[in-house]
Scaffold this active site. Sequence first.
Site, PDB file in Angstrom:
ATOM      1  N   HIS A 306      48.885  63.353   6.533  1.00  0.00           N
ATOM      2  CA  HIS A 306      50.349  62.808   6.583  1.00  0.00           C
ATOM      3  C   HIS A 306      49.655  60.921   6.107  1.00  0.00           C
ATOM      4  CE1 HIS A 306      53.638  60.674   7.095  1.00  0.00           C
ATOM      5  NE2 HIS A 306      54.280  61.461   6.529  1.00  0.00           N
ATOM      6  N   ASP A 362      56.682  68.183   4.995  1.00  0.00           N
ATOM      7  CA  ASP A 362      56.797  68.879   3.294  1.00  0.00           C
ATOM      8  C   ASP A 362      56.673  70.120   2.904  1.00  0.00           C
ATOM      9  OD1 ASP A 362      58.191  65.953   2.446  1.00  0.00           O
ATOM     10  OD2 ASP A 362      55.563  64.883   2.518  1.00  0.00           O
TER      11      ASP A 362
END
Length: 427
Positions: A306, A362
Site C-alpha cells: 500500500h 483491496d
Amino acid sequence: MADNAKLIIEGTTYELPTLIGTEGEKAVDIRKLRGASGYVTLDSGYMNTGSCESAITFINGEEGILRYRGIPIEQLTEKSSFAEVSKLVLDGELPKSDVLDEFSRVLTENAMIPEELKNSLYNFPADAHPMSVLGSLIFGLAGFYPHVDATSSEDEIRTAATNLIAKTSTIAAFSYKRSIGEPFVYPSKDLGYSENFLNMMFSSPVNGYEIDSDMVEALEKLLILHVDHEQNCSASTMRLVGSSHANLYSAVAASIAALWGPLHGGANQSVMEMLATIHQSGKDPADFIEMAKDKSNSFRLAGFGHRVYKNYDPRARVIKGTCRKVLEKSAKDPLLQIAMQLEEQVLQDDYFIQRKLYPNVDFYSGILYKAMGIPTEMFTVLFAIGRMPGWISQWKEMISDPTNKIGRPRQIYNGNNKTDYTPVENR
C-alpha cells in the site's frame, strides 16, 4: 509548537513556522513563503505536502493505524454500524441512541430517487459502466434539490448529506438492475441500510431472495472500512472542487470521477482481473508469485502492499476474518480458491515479508464482493457508497475553516520563452 524552521535562499534566511498535530505529525508552514521570497515548492503528487488541517481521520502508515475521530477502526468494525460511523464522521462524535435511530429512519425514508431520474437510467446503454451512471445521476440530483454550497445553512447541508448517503445505494442498485434487464426493487422501510442494498440488488419477483446475515455483516464492515482515508485523491478532489463553492452534489460527482481511476478505487477490480488471468493461464499461483519477484518482469501482484501503509493494512487485518467466514459458503468459485492460495503463499514468502508487502484491503474486499455475488464492475461503486459520508465530512470541515481559500496550486513553467507569432503562410 516547535521551533521555527529556517530556509536559506540566495543568501537570505526565511523563518517558517512549524506545526505539530495531536498525534505528533510535524509540518513546516509555507503559506507565506512565496510572498516573502518569490519561491514556491515543487512536490509532484503532493507526497510531502499537507493541504489542510483535519480532525476526521488519523493514519500512521508505519505502524498500521487508522482511526475515525480518534476511534480505532478495529473497534468501529466490531461494535458499530455504517449508519453510526457515518454520523460519527459527519458530526464529530458518536450519536446518542435517539439521534442514531432518527438518522437511520431518515436514511430509509430518503432512499427513493426522483422518478424522472430513475427513468433516465433507460437513456444509458445497458452495458454502461455503473460508475458512469452513478456519477451522472449524483450530478443530476442537483437539479431536483436546493443548491447547497459553503453559504448554505446547517439544516440545508444536513438534508443534502442525508440525501446523498441514502440515495447513492439506490442509484447503484438500480443501475445494476438496468444492466441485467430486471425490474427495479424499491427500498423497504423494514430493512436497514446494508440489508436494503442487498435486497435491491438481488431480489426479484421470481427468485425468493433471502438476506443472509453474514453477508449483511460483511457489507457493513466493508462500508465502514471505506468511510474515509484522509487526503486521498477523491477526498482532495472533493475539497478542491468544493473550495470554488460549487454545489455539494457536483463536488461529490467529481469525487466519484476521481475514485473511478484504477490507481484509486479500481484497485479491487484489478485484483479480480489478476485472479482471472491466473485461472485462465492454468498455472499455479506460485508461478505468478515468482514473476512478481522478478525485477525484469513487469507483472505485479494486485492487492499487495500500500502507498500509505508500510506495515499491515489495518483494514485488511479487520476484514480477513470476515472474508474467511463468507468464503466458507462460496469457496467453490475457482477465483476465490486461487485468492486463498495466493494469500497463503505470499504470507509465507520471505521476499514479501521483508518488504512488508502484505495483502491490503483491496485484496480482501474484491474477494468478499465476488463471494456476495456482486459483479466486478460494481466494486468501485461499493467503494463510493462507503466513502460518501467521508467525502461530505471533508467538505463540511473545509467550508467551516475560516482560513480556507479556493484551491489554486502553482507550477514551475518549463515551456518556450517568448516566441513571436508566425503567419500561416510562413510556417
